[in-house]
Design a protein around this motif. Structure first.
Motif, PDB file in Angstrom:
ATOM      1  N   MET A  31     -53.226  48.772   0.425  1.00 50.92           N
ATOM      2  CA  MET A  31     -52.075  47.935   0.778  1.00 50.92           C
ATOM      3  C   MET A  31     -51.949  46.774  -0.210  1.00 50.92           C
ATOM      4  N   ALA A  32     -50.734  46.511  -0.676  1.00 48.88           N
ATOM      5  CA  ALA A  32     -50.510  45.426  -1.624  1.00 48.88           C
ATOM      6  C   ALA A  32     -50.806  44.079  -0.971  1.00 48.88           C
ATOM      7  N   GLU A  33     -51.318  43.143  -1.777  1.00 52.38           N
ATOM      8  CA  GLU A  33     -51.620  41.812  -1.269  1.00 52.38           C
ATOM      9  C   GLU A  33     -50.395  40.906  -1.285  1.00 52.38           C
ATOM     10  N   PHE A  34     -49.337  41.365  -1.942  1.00 53.23           N
ATOM     11  CA  PHE A  34     -48.140  40.541  -2.042  1.00 53.23           C
ATOM     12  C   PHE A  34     -46.908  41.427  -2.199  1.00 53.23           C
ATOM     13  N   ASN A  35     -45.762  40.822  -1.940  1.00 52.29           N
ATOM     14  CA  ASN A  35     -44.472  41.464  -2.182  1.00 52.29           C
ATOM     15  C   ASN A  35     -43.676  40.586  -3.144  1.00 52.29           C
ATOM     16  N   GLU A  36     -42.694  41.192  -3.817  1.00 52.88           N
ATOM     17  CA  GLU A  36     -41.833  40.412  -4.691  1.00 52.88           C
ATOM     18  C   GLU A  36     -40.391  40.856  -4.535  1.00 52.88           C
ATOM     19  N   ASP A  37     -39.511  39.887  -4.360  1.00 51.65           N
ATOM     20  CA  ASP A  37     -38.074  40.159  -4.248  1.00 51.65           C
ATOM     21  C   ASP A  37     -37.337  39.492  -5.404  1.00 51.65           C
ATOM     22  N   SER A  38     -36.351  40.174  -5.930  1.00 55.71           N
ATOM     23  CA  SER A  38     -35.456  39.564  -6.921  1.00 55.71           C
ATOM     24  C   SER A  38     -34.411  38.743  -6.174  1.00 55.71           C
ATOM     25  N   VAL A  39     -34.054  37.601  -6.735  1.00 57.20           N
ATOM     26  CA  VAL A  39     -33.157  36.665  -6.059  1.00 57.20           C
ATOM     27  C   VAL A  39     -32.121  36.134  -7.048  1.00 57.20           C
ATOM     28  N   LYS A  40     -30.923  35.868  -6.559  1.00 60.64           N
ATOM     29  CA  LYS A  40     -29.884  35.196  -7.337  1.00 60.64           C
ATOM     30  C   LYS A  40     -29.642  33.832  -6.699  1.00 60.64           C
ATOM     31  N   VAL A  41     -29.860  32.784  -7.475  1.00 59.29           N
ATOM     32  CA  VAL A  41     -29.691  31.421  -6.964  1.00 59.29           C
ATOM     33  C   VAL A  41     -28.348  30.865  -7.417  1.00 59.29           C
ATOM     34  N   PRO A  42     -27.468  30.479  -6.498  1.00 60.36           N
ATOM     35  CA  PRO A  42     -26.179  29.897  -6.901  1.00 60.36           C
ATOM     36  C   PRO A  42     -26.382  28.644  -7.738  1.00 60.36           C
ATOM     37  N   PHE A  43     -25.642  28.568  -8.856  1.00 58.37           N
ATOM     38  CA  PHE A  43     -25.741  27.411  -9.744  1.00 58.37           C
ATOM     39  C   PHE A  43     -24.365  27.162 -10.341  1.00 58.37           C
ATOM     40  N   GLY A  44     -23.602  26.296  -9.690  1.00 61.17           N
ATOM     41  CA  GLY A  44     -22.225  26.067 -10.107  1.00 61.17           C
ATOM     42  C   GLY A  44     -21.429  27.351  -9.932  1.00 61.17           C
ATOM     43  N   THR A  45     -20.776  27.787 -10.994  1.00 57.87           N
ATOM     44  CA  THR A  45     -20.012  29.038 -10.945  1.00 57.87           C
ATOM     45  C   THR A  45     -20.864  30.233 -11.370  1.00 57.87           C
ATOM     46  N   LYS A  46     -22.143  29.977 -11.649  1.00 61.00           N
ATOM     47  CA  LYS A  46     -23.036  31.030 -12.121  1.00 61.00           C
ATOM     48  C   LYS A  46     -24.147  31.281 -11.109  1.00 61.00           C
ATOM     49  N   HIS A  47     -25.093  32.116 -11.518  1.00 53.97           N
ATOM     50  CA  HIS A  47     -26.289  32.345 -10.723  1.00 53.97           C
ATOM     51  C   HIS A  47     -27.506  32.309 -11.654  1.00 53.97           C
ATOM     52  N   LEU A  48     -28.624  31.851 -11.122  1.00 56.31           N
ATOM     53  CA  LEU A  48     -29.884  31.877 -11.849  1.00 56.31           C
ATOM     54  C   LEU A  48     -30.697  33.077 -11.383  1.00 56.31           C
ATOM     55  N   ASP A  49     -31.242  33.833 -12.328  1.00 56.98           N
ATOM     56  CA  ASP A  49     -32.135  34.930 -11.975  1.00 56.98           C
ATOM     57  C   ASP A  49     -33.468  34.349 -11.526  1.00 56.98           C
ATOM     58  N   ALA A  50     -33.965  34.857 -10.412  1.00 56.15           N
ATOM     59  CA  ALA A  50     -35.218  34.342  -9.864  1.00 56.15           C
ATOM     60  C   ALA A  50     -36.009  35.471  -9.209  1.00 56.15           C
TER      61      ALA A  50
END
Length: 227
Positions: A1-20
């Motif tokens: 079993m994995a010790e962690f999970n990871e999700d890709s996220v888009k963070v709103p930043f003005g009219t754009k998004h930050l990859d996270a």
């Protein structure tokens, strides 16, 4: 079993998004502490050390939120960092009670600048700052050290700071930096990686062994702050 999970996220930043990316323990029902990380002037959030540290943190019970901001202007990066801070605090999935901000090179300058702003706003969730390879000055241009360390020196005395730098870092003269540390009101712990350059690489050592050493220093320091 994995010790962690990871999700890709888009963070709103003005009219754009930050990859996270959000890396968190596989058993995520009791995660209350987050660490935010971002990269330096080059690269992105998948710079190998940030990638490695995120997984080590998640495997140790922390949520690690790292993001990419390609802008080279410090003020722009600080605004992006605040957008990430606001996004993280608004998450419904986790009950985040304390947040450490950090980054590598220019990314930790942005973290220190944001921490200074948040401290002036009496933001209770902020618990500390993590600086990986703080860029005190450009190579061979040490006169920039006062301007570049202004936000670090402006942090309040109750806020702990961890700095990890290589003894051979051409962007962080050790004598100058240790002088700056004496001027910082906050409690600063400094770990000098013997033989490490600005990328925290050490001749004669495998990159993974160095990453493991640095990751352990960061996790040990965080655990101490929360004790």
């Amino acid at each position: 079993m994995a010790e962690f999970n990871e999700d890709s996220v888009k963070v709103p930043f003005g009219t754009k998004h930050l990859d996270a990316a959000m890396c968190f323990p596989a058993s995520d029902t009791d995660v209350h502490t987050a660490v935010v990380l971002t990269h330096g002037a080059g690269g992105d959030m998948n710079f190998k050390h940030l990638f490695s540290l995120a997984r080590a943190l998640a495997s140790s019970g922390f949520l690690c939120f790292r993001f990419t901001c390609k802008g080279l202007n410090l003020g722009y990066k600080v605004k992006a960092y605040r957008a990430v801070w606001n996004f993280l605090k608004s998450l419904q999935r986790f009950t985040i009670k304390q947040i450490f901000v950090g980054g590598r090179s220019m990314g930790c300058r942005a973290a220190a600048a944001l921490a200074r702003q948040l401290s002036e706003e009496s933001e209770d969730a902020l618990r500390g700052v993590i600086c990986l390879s703080f860029p005190l000055h450009p190579p061979a241009l040490t006169r920039a050290h006062l301007q570049r360390s202004e936000d670090l020196r402006g942090l309040p005395d109750h806020l702990p700071v961890l700095c990890v730098s290589g003894t051979e870092d051409v962007m962080c003269d050790r004598v100058l930096f240790e002088g700056i540390v004496k001027e910082i009101k906050a409690k600063v712990d400094v770990f000098w990686l013997k033989g490490g350059n600005h990328g925290l690489r050490v001749k004669g050592r495998s990159e993974d062994s160095v990453l493991d050493e640095v990751n352990l220093q960061v996790i040990t320091w965080l655990t101490k702050q929360l004790a």
